[in-house]
Design an enzyme around this catalytic site. Structure first.
Site, PDB file in Angstrom:
ATOM      1  N   GLU A  48      42.014  14.850  -5.935  1.00  0.00           N
ATOM      2  CA  GLU A  48      42.116  13.522  -6.535  1.00  0.00           C
ATOM      3  C   GLU A  48      43.426  12.874  -6.100  1.00  0.00           C
ATOM      4  O   GLU A  48      44.341  13.536  -5.618  1.00  0.00           O
ATOM      5  CB  GLU A  48      42.047  13.607  -8.062  1.00  0.00           C
ATOM      6  CG  GLU A  48      43.211  14.320  -8.705  1.00  0.00           C
ATOM      7  CD  GLU A  48      43.051  14.470 -10.214  1.00  0.00           C
ATOM      8  OE1 GLU A  48      41.940  14.247 -10.705  1.00  0.00           O
ATOM      9  OE2 GLU A  48      44.038  14.819 -10.871  1.00  0.00           O
TER      10      GLU A  48
ATOM     11  N   ASN B 179      41.386  20.593 -21.712  1.00  0.00           N
ATOM     12  CA  ASN B 179      41.600  22.036 -21.824  1.00  0.00           C
ATOM     13  C   ASN B 179      40.897  22.532 -23.067  1.00  0.00           C
ATOM     14  O   ASN B 179      41.273  22.184 -24.187  1.00  0.00           O
ATOM     15  CB  ASN B 179      43.101  22.353 -21.886  1.00  0.00           C
ATOM     16  CG  ASN B 179      43.783  22.076 -20.565  1.00  0.00           C
ATOM     17  OD1 ASN B 179      43.416  22.635 -19.538  1.00  0.00           O
ATOM     18  ND2 ASN B 179      44.758  21.195 -20.572  1.00  0.00           N
TER      19      ASN B 179
ATOM     20  N   GLU C  67      41.915  15.582 -17.645  1.00  0.00           N
ATOM     21  CA  GLU C  67      41.080  16.763 -17.850  1.00  0.00           C
ATOM     22  C   GLU C  67      41.117  17.137 -19.311  1.00  0.00           C
ATOM     23  O   GLU C  67      41.923  16.613 -20.086  1.00  0.00           O
ATOM     24  CB  GLU C  67      41.585  17.945 -17.009  1.00  0.00           C
ATOM     25  CG  GLU C  67      42.991  18.407 -17.391  1.00  0.00           C
ATOM     26  CD  GLU C  67      43.571  19.405 -16.406  1.00  0.00           C
ATOM     27  OE1 GLU C  67      43.236  19.303 -15.212  1.00  0.00           O
ATOM     28  OE2 GLU C  67      44.339  20.273 -16.842  1.00  0.00           O
TER      29      GLU C  67
ATOM     30  N   LYS D 116      36.914  21.137 -14.472  1.00  0.00           N
ATOM     31  CA  LYS D 116      37.550  19.838 -14.244  1.00  0.00           C
ATOM     32  C   LYS D 116      36.639  18.860 -13.510  1.00  0.00           C
ATOM     33  O   LYS D 116      36.707  17.655 -13.735  1.00  0.00           O
ATOM     34  CB  LYS D 116      38.867  20.046 -13.496  1.00  0.00           C
ATOM     35  CG  LYS D 116      39.920  20.779 -14.324  1.00  0.00           C
ATOM     36  CD  LYS D 116      41.184  20.996 -13.536  1.00  0.00           C
ATOM     37  CE  LYS D 116      42.275  21.604 -14.414  1.00  0.00           C
ATOM     38  NZ  LYS D 116      41.909  22.902 -14.964  1.00  0.00           N
TER      39      LYS D 116
ATOM     40  N   ASN E  92      53.982  21.297 -10.936  1.00  0.00           N
ATOM     41  CA  ASN E  92      52.856  21.031 -11.838  1.00  0.00           C
ATOM     42  C   ASN E  92      52.826  21.961 -13.043  1.00  0.00           C
ATOM     43  O   ASN E  92      51.840  21.997 -13.777  1.00  0.00           O
ATOM     44  CB  ASN E  92      51.519  21.128 -11.085  1.00  0.00           C
ATOM     45  CG  ASN E  92      51.517  20.293  -9.831  1.00  0.00           C
ATOM     46  OD1 ASN E  92      51.781  19.100  -9.891  1.00  0.00           O
ATOM     47  ND2 ASN E  92      51.259  20.913  -8.687  1.00  0.00           N
TER      48      ASN E  92
ATOM     49  N   PHE F 240      64.133  28.411  -8.098  1.00  0.00           N
ATOM     50  CA  PHE F 240      63.226  28.813  -9.169  1.00  0.00           C
ATOM     51  C   PHE F 240      62.250  29.908  -8.737  1.00  0.00           C
ATOM     52  O   PHE F 240      61.121  29.977  -9.224  1.00  0.00           O
ATOM     53  CB  PHE F 240      62.445  27.602  -9.700  1.00  0.00           C
ATOM     54  CG  PHE F 240      63.313  26.555 -10.315  1.00  0.00           C
ATOM     55  CD1 PHE F 240      63.691  26.639 -11.647  1.00  0.00           C
ATOM     56  CD2 PHE F 240      63.780  25.495  -9.569  1.00  0.00           C
ATOM     57  CE1 PHE F 240      64.512  25.676 -12.223  1.00  0.00           C
ATOM     58  CE2 PHE F 240      64.601  24.525 -10.124  1.00  0.00           C
ATOM     59  CZ  PHE F 240      64.966  24.620 -11.454  1.00  0.00           C
TER      60      PHE F 240
ATOM     61  N   GLU G 121      43.955  15.589 -21.756  1.00  0.00           N
ATOM     62  CA  GLU G 121      45.152  15.222 -21.019  1.00  0.00           C
ATOM     63  C   GLU G 121      44.958  13.883 -20.306  1.00  0.00           C
ATOM     64  O   GLU G 121      43.882  13.599 -19.773  1.00  0.00           O
ATOM     65  CB  GLU G 121      45.499  16.315 -20.011  1.00  0.00           C
ATOM     66  CG  GLU G 121      45.698  17.677 -20.657  1.00  0.00           C
ATOM     67  CD  GLU G 121      46.489  18.636 -19.794  1.00  0.00           C
ATOM     68  OE1 GLU G 121      46.856  18.256 -18.664  1.00  0.00           O
ATOM     69  OE2 GLU G 121      46.755  19.752 -20.253  1.00  0.00           O
TER      70      GLU G 121
END
Length: 666
Positions: free
Chosen positions: A200, A290, A288, A116, A235, A348, A275
C-alpha cells in the site's frame, strides 16, 4: 466463571494475563519452550507445560502442541495474548472443536478482520476511507516491483497476517521493493506461518492513532477512547500515550463510532483495536484491525479504569458488558514506554545475554501518580535471541500530559538495568525532546530527529555542573569512608581535602567543598555554588540527590577515581582527582581504538541467513553484503564504501556473536 485458563503465550503478556486471572480467582496454565524453562511466566502460573524447542515455529505457534497442553491440564479457556496464535483462525477453530473457550473474537471475525487484505476490502465495501494500495496476492519480487510502481513510491510492504512490526518494510525504489518483499515474506513465514504479502501507499508525515473497542455476544459494542502510537522505529511502536494530544472530541467520536460499526459488521466480540492513519487536517484512514489485545492496552486501562483482560475473560464466558458508552470517561493522561533489548548506540541492533541487574522503579497507585511496569523478566534471567526483544512496558499516569511525562522521566531515571544493550537512554531523550513535549509528532519523528541514529544525550552546561557537584560531594564521602578501613587508628587516617578537580570528556572543573552534617556546598572556579544533600552511601547504585533543593535521581556505578553517572538519558564518566592527581592525569596517553574499517563485524548475536557476495567481488556503497536474523527480524548489512571482498569468514546457517568477523575488505 472459568476455573482454569491456559495462556498460549510467553513473556510480559503472559504475566499480565496471569495477574488478572489471579485477581478473578482463576487458576492459570503456562506453556514454555526450552529457552523459557526458567521464565517468569512459568514461575507465576499455577501449572506449566513444556511444548518444545526454542524456535517459536517449533513450540509456541504449533497448534497441536498447544492443544495437547490444554488436554493435559483440563483448561477450560485459552488467552492467546498478542502475536503467536492470537490472530490465527485455525487455532480458534481447533479450540471450538474441543469445546474450549477462546478468549478473543470468533474465528469468522479473525478471518475477516485479522487478515489485513480482507479487512481492507471489507472497510472499502463499508465506505470507510482507506489508504491506496494493492490488496491482491503478490506472486514474487518482480511482481512486487511492478505493483510498487503502479501504487507509486514510497510504498509499505506488509505481511497480511503480520503484527508488531514484523514482516513490514518501506521501499523508496525498485531495489528496496525487491529486497523488502523477500525479507517481509521470510519474516512473515517465520513469525506467523503465513507468507502472504500486500503493498500500500506509504503516507508521509502521518499520525498513527488507534481506537480501542470492546464488544460482547449480546450486541453491545463500545469504544474506550484512542491511543497515540506515532513514536515508531522500523514500524515498531516505541512510545504510546492515551489520549492523543492531537484529536478533538468530534474526531474522537467519529473514529470511535466508525470503529464500532466496523466491528459490529463482522460480529466482533472481545477486545480489539482499529488502527488509523490521521493526517494534519484530522482526516483519518482505516489502516487495519488487530483482533486481539494490544501491547499498549495499559494506557487505555489507566485513563478509563477498565481492566481489558478481565473484560475479555467475561465476554468469553458469555457475560454481557455491564458498561455503556456513556460510562466511558477519559481521566487524566497515560504514557507507555517499551523497553527493548536493543542497543541504541549501535543503530538499535538486538542485544541478548544475562540481565545482571534488573531493578524497575517501584510500582505505585496514588491519587495524582501511577507507575506500572508490565514485565516478563527478572534479575539474573536470560534475554533470548529467539523472541521479541521487548523486556517491559513501563507506564505512568498523571492528571495531565505534562505531569504524566514528568512521572515517566523520573521512572526512567530510576530504572536500573545492566548486562545487555537497552533503549532506556533513548526513551529518556525522547521525553525531553521539545517536539515530543509539544505533542507535535508524526510517525516520522525518530527518522527526522535522529537521522544518523542515536548518539546519546549531551547535557546542557548547567546540568553537567549539577552532576559534577554531586559527583564531587559523593566522591569525598566515599574517600572518607575508604580511609576508615578496619584496623586503622584514627590518628593515622589519611586527611581528605576540600579541593578537587572533576574531569569529564577532557574538561576540568576545579571545585572547593565545604561539608557539614546535612550535606556539602560545592563551589566552582567561576564562583557558582551548588548545595548537595543526599542519603547516598558508597556502594549504592541509585542516588536521590537534592541539588539546591531540586531532586535528581542518578544511576551510579563506581569507576577508577570517580563514577559513571546516568541521568535523563545521558551517560557521563566523572573523574574526581586531587589537584596533584589531575596534574599527573594530564600526562597519561590516550588509548587508541583498533582500526576495523576493513572488516564487516556482526553487529548483534544472530543467524547468517544468506551471504550476497563472494571473495574477489567489487562492491559499491550501499550494496547488500549479507543478511543476519535476530529476534525474528532480518537485518541487511550493506557496504559503507566502494571496495573489494578479500575474505569471507561466515556462511549461511552460521550463528555469530557480536563483533565476530563476517568478511574482510581490501
Amino acid at each position: 466463571m472459568f476455573k482454569k485458563i491456559l495462556i498460549a503465550n510467553r513473556g510480559e503478556i503472559a504475566c499480565r494475563v496471569i495477574k488478572t486471572a489471579r485477581k478473578m480467582g482463576i487458576a492459570t496454565v503456562a506453556i514454555y519452550s526450552d529457552a523459557d524453562r526458567n521464565a517468569l511466566h512459568v514461575k507465576m502460573a499455577d501449572e506449566a507445560v513444556h511444548i518444545g524447542p526454542a524456535p517459536a515455529n517449533q513450540s509456541y505457534i504449533v497448534i497441536d502442541k498447544v492443544m495437547d497442553a490444554i488436554r493435559q491440564t483440563g483448561a477450560e479457556a485459552v488467552h492467546p495474548g498478542y502475536g503467536f496464535l492470537s490472530e490465527n483462525k485455525l487455532f480458534a477453530e481447533a479450540l471450538a472443536a474441543e469445546g474450549v473457550a477462546f478468549i478473543g473474537p470468533p474465528a469468522g471475525a479473525i478471518e475477516a478482520m485479522g487478515d489485513k487484505i480482507t479487512s481492507k476490502k471489507l472497510a472499502q465495501e463499508a465506505n470507510v476511507s482507506t489508504v491506496p494500495g494493492y490488496m491482491g496476492l503478490i506472486e514474487d519480487a518482480d511482481d512486487a516491483v511492478k505493483i510498487s510502481n503502479q501504487v507509486g513510491y514510497p510504498v509499505m510492504i506488509k505481511a497480511s497476517a503480520g503484527g508488531g512490526g514484523k514482516g513490514m518494510r518501506i521501499a523508496w525504489n525498485d531495489t528496496e521493493a525487491r529486497e523488502g518483499f523477500q525479507s517481509s515474506k521470510n519474516e512473515a513465514a517465520n513469525s506467523f506461518g503465513d507468507d502472504r504479502i500486500f503493498i500500500e501507499k506509504f503516507v508521509t508525515q502521518p499520525r498513527h492513532i488507534e481506537i480501542q473497542v470492546l464488544a460482547d455476544a449480546h450486541g453491545n459494542t463500545l469504544y474506550l477512547g484512542e491511543r497515540e502510537c506515532s513514536i515508531q522505529r522500523r514500524n515498531q511502536k516505541v512510545i504510546e500515550e492515551a489520549p492523543s494530544p492531537f484529536l478533538d472530541e468530534a474526531t474522537r467520536k467519529a473514529m470511535g463510532e466508525q470503529s464500532c460499526a466496523l466491528a459490529a459488521a463482522v460480529g466482533y466480540t472481545s477486545a480489539g483495536t482499529v488502527e488509523f492513519i490521521v493526517d494534519g487536517d484530522r482526516n483519518f484512514y482505516f489502516l487495519e484491525m488487530n483482533t486481539r489485545l494490544q501491547v499498549e492496552h495499559p494506557v487505555t486501562e489507566l485513563i478509563t479504569g477498565v481492566d481489558l483482560v478481565e473484560q475479555m475473560i467475561r465476554v468469553a464466558y458469555g457475560e454481557a458488558l455491564t458498561l455503556k458508552q456513556e460510562d466511558i470517561k477519559l481521566n487524566g493522561w497515560a504514557m507507555e514506554s517499551r523497553l527493548y533489548a536493543e542497543d541504541p548506540y549501535r543503530n538499535f541492533l538486538p542485544s541478548i545475554g544475562r540481565l545482571q541487574t534488573y531493578r524497575p522503579p517501584l510500582e505505585v497507585a496514588e491519587e495524582t501518580r501511577v507507575v506500572r511496569n508490565d514485565t516478563g523478566v527478572f534479575e539474573g534471567g536470560e534475554i533470548s535471541m529467539y523472541y521479541d526483544p521487548m523486556i517491559a512496558k513501563l507506564c505512568t499516569w498523571g492528571p495531565d500530559r505534562a505531569t504524566a511525562i514528568e512521572h515517566m522521566r523520573n521512572a526512567l531515571d530510576g530504572f536500573e538495568m545492566e548486562g545487555i544493550g537497552h533503549n532506556l537512554p533513548f526513551l529518556a531523550a525522547v521525553y525531553d525532546h521539545e517536539k515530543f513535549t509539544s505533542g507535535n509528532i508524526t510517525t516520522a519523528f525518530i527518522e527526522e530527529e535522529y537521522p544518523d541514529g542515536f548518539e546519546g544525550v549531551t547535557l546542557a552546561e548547567a546540568d553537567l555542573k549539577r552532576l559534577a557537584a554531586s559527583a564531587a560531594a559523593m566522591y569525598r564521602v566515599a574517600e572518607i569512608r575508604r580511609t576508615r578501613v578496619s584496623g586503622r587508628m584514627d590518628n593515622h587516617e589519611r586527611k581528605v581535602g576540600q579541593d578537587w578537580v572533576v574531569v569529564t570528556g577532557g574538561t576540568e572543573m576545579p571545585v572547593h567543598i565545604d561539608a557539614d552534617q546535612a550535606g556539602a556546598s560545592v563551589r566552582f572556579d567561576d564562583g557558582s555554588t551548588h548545595r548537595i544533600e543526599s542519603t547516598w552511601t558508597p556502594g549504592d547504585t541509585l542516588a536521590e540527590v537534592f541539588v539546591d533543593g531540586a531532586p535528581m535521581l542518578i544511576k551510579m556505578n563506581k569507576v577508577t577515581a570517580g563514577f559513571r553517572m546516568r541521568w535523563r538519558g545521558a551517560e557521563v564518566i566523572l573523574k574526581c582527582y586531587t589537584p596533584r592527581q589531575a596534574e599527573l592525569a594530564r600526562l597519561m596517553p590516550e588509548k587508541v581504538a583498533p582500526d576495523t574499517s576493513k572488516l564487516l563485524l556482526c553487529p548483534m548475536p544472530g543467524l547468517i541467513v544468506k551471504v550476497d557476495v563472494a571473495v574477489g567481488d567489487e562492491v559499491q556503497e550501499g550494496q547488500a553484503l549479507c543478511t543476519v536474523e535476530a529476534m525474528k527480524m532480518e537485518n541487511i548489512l550493506r557496504a559503507e564504501k566502494t571496495t573489494k571482498i578479500t575474505k569471507i569468514n561466515a556462511a549461511a546457517g552460521d550463528n555469530l556473536a557480536v563483533d565476530d568477523i563476517i568478511m574482510e575488505f581490501e
